[in-house]
Design an enzyme around this catalytic site. Structure first.
Site, PDB file in Angstrom:
ATOM      1  N   ASP A  61      10.855  47.509 -23.540  1.00  0.00           N
ATOM      2  CA  ASP A  61      10.881  46.551 -24.977  1.00  0.00           C
ATOM      3  C   ASP A  61      12.462  47.540 -25.597  1.00  0.00           C
ATOM      4  O   ASP A  61      12.235  47.952 -26.978  1.00  0.00           O
ATOM      5  CB  ASP A  61       9.548  47.851 -26.319  1.00  0.00           C
ATOM      6  CG  ASP A  61       8.185  46.730 -25.096  1.00  0.00           C
ATOM      7  OD1 ASP A  61       8.446  45.746 -24.723  1.00  0.00           O
ATOM      8  OD2 ASP A  61       7.411  48.309 -25.911  1.00  0.00           O
ATOM      9  N   LYS A  64      15.770  43.468 -24.771  1.00  0.00           N
ATOM     10  CA  LYS A  64      16.265  42.740 -23.491  1.00  0.00           C
ATOM     11  C   LYS A  64      15.868  41.064 -23.976  1.00  0.00           C
ATOM     12  O   LYS A  64      16.611  40.505 -23.204  1.00  0.00           O
ATOM     13  CB  LYS A  64      15.178  42.496 -22.328  1.00  0.00           C
ATOM     14  CG  LYS A  64      15.343  44.078 -21.842  1.00  0.00           C
ATOM     15  CD  LYS A  64      14.893  44.516 -21.204  1.00  0.00           C
ATOM     16  CE  LYS A  64      13.170  43.984 -20.644  1.00  0.00           C
ATOM     17  NZ  LYS A  64      12.518  45.429 -21.561  1.00  0.00           N
ATOM     18  N   GLY A  96      15.503  39.568 -26.908  1.00  0.00           N
ATOM     19  CA  GLY A  96      16.720  38.922 -27.824  1.00  0.00           C
ATOM     20  C   GLY A  96      18.265  39.031 -27.317  1.00  0.00           C
ATOM     21  O   GLY A  96      18.364  38.073 -27.978  1.00  0.00           O
ATOM     22  N   GLY A 127       6.864  41.624 -22.050  1.00  0.00           N
ATOM     23  CA  GLY A 127       6.590  41.242 -23.348  1.00  0.00           C
ATOM     24  C   GLY A 127       7.901  41.029 -24.064  1.00  0.00           C
ATOM     25  O   GLY A 127       7.563  42.378 -24.728  1.00  0.00           O
ATOM     26  N   HIS A 128       7.999  39.578 -24.015  1.00  0.00           N
ATOM     27  CA  HIS A 128       9.933  39.940 -25.157  1.00  0.00           C
ATOM     28  C   HIS A 128       9.628  39.113 -25.650  1.00  0.00           C
ATOM     29  O   HIS A 128       9.540  37.929 -25.837  1.00  0.00           O
ATOM     30  CB  HIS A 128      10.858  38.680 -23.459  1.00  0.00           C
ATOM     31  CG  HIS A 128      10.452  40.064 -22.297  1.00  0.00           C
ATOM     32  ND1 HIS A 128      11.752  39.599 -21.366  1.00  0.00           N
ATOM     33  CD2 HIS A 128      10.552  41.291 -22.434  1.00  0.00           C
ATOM     34  CE1 HIS A 128      11.516  40.970 -20.187  1.00  0.00           C
ATOM     35  NE2 HIS A 128      10.953  40.939 -21.044  1.00  0.00           N
ATOM     36  N   THR A 156      -0.948  47.712 -18.702  1.00  0.00           N
ATOM     37  CA  THR A 156      -1.173  46.373 -19.246  1.00  0.00           C
ATOM     38  C   THR A 156      -2.616  45.723 -18.755  1.00  0.00           C
ATOM     39  O   THR A 156      -2.292  44.893 -19.680  1.00  0.00           O
ATOM     40  CB  THR A 156       0.215  46.049 -19.384  1.00  0.00           C
ATOM     41  OG1 THR A 156       0.077  44.811 -17.770  1.00  0.00           O
ATOM     42  CG2 THR A 156       1.266  46.515 -19.479  1.00  0.00           C
ATOM     43  N   GLN A 214      10.393  45.467 -18.053  1.00  0.00           N
ATOM     44  CA  GLN A 214      10.394  46.120 -18.064  1.00  0.00           C
ATOM     45  C   GLN A 214      12.033  47.144 -18.534  1.00  0.00           C
ATOM     46  O   GLN A 214      12.319  46.565 -18.714  1.00  0.00           O
ATOM     47  CB  GLN A 214       9.097  46.865 -16.594  1.00  0.00           C
ATOM     48  CG  GLN A 214       8.198  46.601 -16.816  1.00  0.00           C
ATOM     49  CD  GLN A 214       8.009  45.012 -16.619  1.00  0.00           C
ATOM     50  OE1 GLN A 214       8.799  44.547 -15.959  1.00  0.00           O
ATOM     51  NE2 GLN A 214       7.055  44.228 -17.587  1.00  0.00           N
ATOM     52  N   THR A 249       5.914  50.849 -14.029  1.00  0.00           N
ATOM     53  CA  THR A 249       5.398  49.728 -12.795  1.00  0.00           C
ATOM     54  C   THR A 249       5.453  50.155 -11.745  1.00  0.00           C
ATOM     55  O   THR A 249       6.215  50.751 -11.337  1.00  0.00           O
ATOM     56  CB  THR A 249       5.960  48.204 -14.163  1.00  0.00           C
ATOM     57  OG1 THR A 249       5.483  47.550 -13.987  1.00  0.00           O
ATOM     58  CG2 THR A 249       7.212  48.402 -13.551  1.00  0.00           C
ATOM     59  N   PRO A 284       0.025  53.272 -31.856  1.00  0.00           N
ATOM     60  CA  PRO A 284       1.161  53.682 -31.921  1.00  0.00           C
ATOM     61  C   PRO A 284       1.798  54.122 -31.012  1.00  0.00           C
ATOM     62  O   PRO A 284       1.661  54.723 -30.153  1.00  0.00           O
ATOM     63  CB  PRO A 284       0.807  55.068 -32.944  1.00  0.00           C
ATOM     64  CG  PRO A 284      -0.352  55.559 -32.812  1.00  0.00           C
ATOM     65  CD  PRO A 284      -1.114  53.895 -32.945  1.00  0.00           C
TER      66      PRO A 284
END
Ligand code: GDP
Ligand code: IMO
Ligand code: MG
Length: 456
Positions: free
Chosen positions: A12, A15, A17, A39-40, A127, A232, A247, A329
């Protein structure tokens, strides 16, 4: 040429963007590891795209490839493709025939093992997408590959071998009842055969499967540019991360070669851009020496900085550090330089993209973990075991804070328009890692990036 995008921390980092910012110049964007655990995010003209399997170049209409190093859940892939098509995009995604398929029993087993591990504080907080069990089967030579879905006889043979073993795991190891405690269809050869045969037919009809190495090599030889999109981050890499809170694949740059089938020289001749979040965020468990505040259920006992809860909440709110699905959070902390030195070495970064400096704006001071103290000695990089890492105390350095400014205007004007104190922070990171800053993220949108170096 190629550009490889690698997460340098815990995932997170932004990447997606950066793939989007640099993606204009490329022809193909290929993922080399991971699956729908990613989740990109790409934000363009107010539209936000959250991509888990489809490579982020899809937003710019680039060809996407899921390499042989990926684990692919065809169900989520097709759902994502359909959803993007409904939003007006036209993604062209190819899947390596050598990539492994995630089956429903992998997801079930992911959950069962996490449950058991949580009794001993060993759960990674996965996940739940079945990533680990699928890579286990790949290494155990009992996996089912995307190419197998194209051939009914092979698919059936593979299922007939694998499924009884999975049933035995559930019943004899976990002592659960299939049909009672767990979904029957996930462990039913006939149901799985029908479902995955259909996926195979759709993959074939849409001409989606490829020999990944050959496909990419042909395109490179014809002069096209390829981007490798890591998922990741380095500290959750199965080899180089904080095992076992990791992972099950290699997000680091070496995997761009293994996970796509182009030679290491191809990757090494290109650029390798380390994506850095200007602070740390963590979804999951395990130690975190620069953690601010703490999060129940994730921060280990005695970890974090309980006195800094307000600061943690400030950064969490400014950075939107809440789970996209659960709203939970995320853990946050100061930048960890030993973690970054480790990442820069493992992947051989040629440049850095440092994101989220806008999130830290408005603080009086910003700190970084410059080094650790372990057994009375100063360490500049991470120890090899996670237990020893947990014993490290971060030695913090303090930087003067910077004001919130019109970041879109800054992005347009360039690096010199970034507030001076923020530049001092960026220059420190670049000097410590001996790696130039190629881009600075000052907001989530495509236009909110200061591009210092054009990688193509
Ligand atoms: P990835 O998994 O590395 O692609 O990162 P994610 O998309 O999971 O998380 C990054 C989040 O931060 C997304 O919501 C992005 O839109 C956002 N983001 C990316 N870069 C920046 C930045 O420079 N500033 C801010 N404020 N947000 C950013
Ligand atoms: P992107 O690509 C952040 C974390 C999980 C868990 C551990 C293992 O968006 O940066 P897994 O399901 O992979 O077996 O979970 O890894 N994790 C991520 N954290 N960003 C990700 O991806 C992640 N993918 C997995 O939270 O701790
Ligand atoms: Mg993400």
């Amino acid at each position: 040429m190629t550009v490889t995008i690698v997460g340098s921390q815990l995932g997170d980092e932004g990447k997606g963007g950066i793939v989007d910012v640099y993606g204009d110049a490329v022809d193909v964007v290929a993922r080399y590891q991971g699956g729908d655990n990613a989740g990109h995010t790409v934000v363009f003209e107010g539209d936000e795209y959250k991509l888990s399997l489809v490579p982020s170049g899809a937003v710019r209409g680039k060809v996407g490839v899921l390499g042989n190093g990926c684990v692919v859940n065809p169900e989520t892939l097709f759902e994502e493709l359909d959803a993007l098509r409904e939003r007006g995009l036209d993604p062209d995604v190819r899947v390596a025939e050598r990539a492994h398929a995630i089956l429903p029993y992998h997801r079930v087993l992911d959950g069962l093992e996490e449950d058991v591990k949580s009794d001993d504080d060993l759960a990674a907080g996965t996940t739940g997408r079945g990533i680990g069990p699928t890579y286990e089967d790949k290494a155990g030579r009992r996996g089912i590959r995307i190419g197998d879905l194209l051939d009914a006889e092979t698919l059936r043979t593979r299922l007939e071998y694998a499924v009884p073993q999975k049933r035995a795991l559930v019943e004899d190891v976990y002592d659960l009842e299939i049909g009672g405690d767990v979904d029957t269809d996930a462990f039913d050869i006939e149901a799985l055969f029908e479902q995955y045969r259909e996926y195979g037919e759709r993959l074939a009809e849409e001409n989606m499967t490829v020999n990944c190495g050959a496909f990419l090599s042909d395109r490179l030889e014809s002069g096209e540019d390829v981007m490798f999109e890591g998922a990741q981050g380095t500290s959750i890499d199965i080899d180089h991360g904080i095992y076992p809170y990791v992972t099950s694949s290699n997000p680091t740059a070496g995997a761009a070669s293994v996970g796509t089938g182009v030679g290491p020289g191809v990757v090494g001749d290109g650029e390798v851009v380390g994506i850095v979040k200007a602070y740390l965020s963590r979804v999951g468990t395990g130690p975190l020496p620069t953690e601010l505040g703490s999060v129940d259920g994730q921060t280990p006992d005695g970890g974090g900085r309980p006195g800094e809860d307000d600061l943690a909440t400030y950064i969490r709110d400014e950075g939107g550090e809440y789970g996209t699905v659960t709203g939970r959070p995320r853990r946050v902390g100061w930048l960890d330089m030993p973690m970054l030195r480790h990442a820069a070495r493992v992947s051989g970064f040629t440049g850095l993209a440092i994101n989220h400096i806008d999130v830290l704006a408005g603080l009086d001071e910003v700190q970084v973990g410059h080094s650790y103290t372990l057994d009375g000695e100063e360490l500049l990089t991470m120890p090899t075991t996670t237990e020893r890492w947990g014993d490290c105390e971060a030695n913090l350095r303090t930087f003067d804070g910077w004001d919130d400014v019109d970041w879109a205007a800054v992005a347009e004007e360039g690096y010199e328009a970034i507030p001076e104190n923020a530049r001092a922070y960026l220059d420190y990171i670049a000097a410590e890692l001996d790696t130039p800053v190629y881009a600075v993220g000052v907001g989530p949108g495509r236009e909110e990036t200061v591009v210092v170096e054009d990688v193509y």
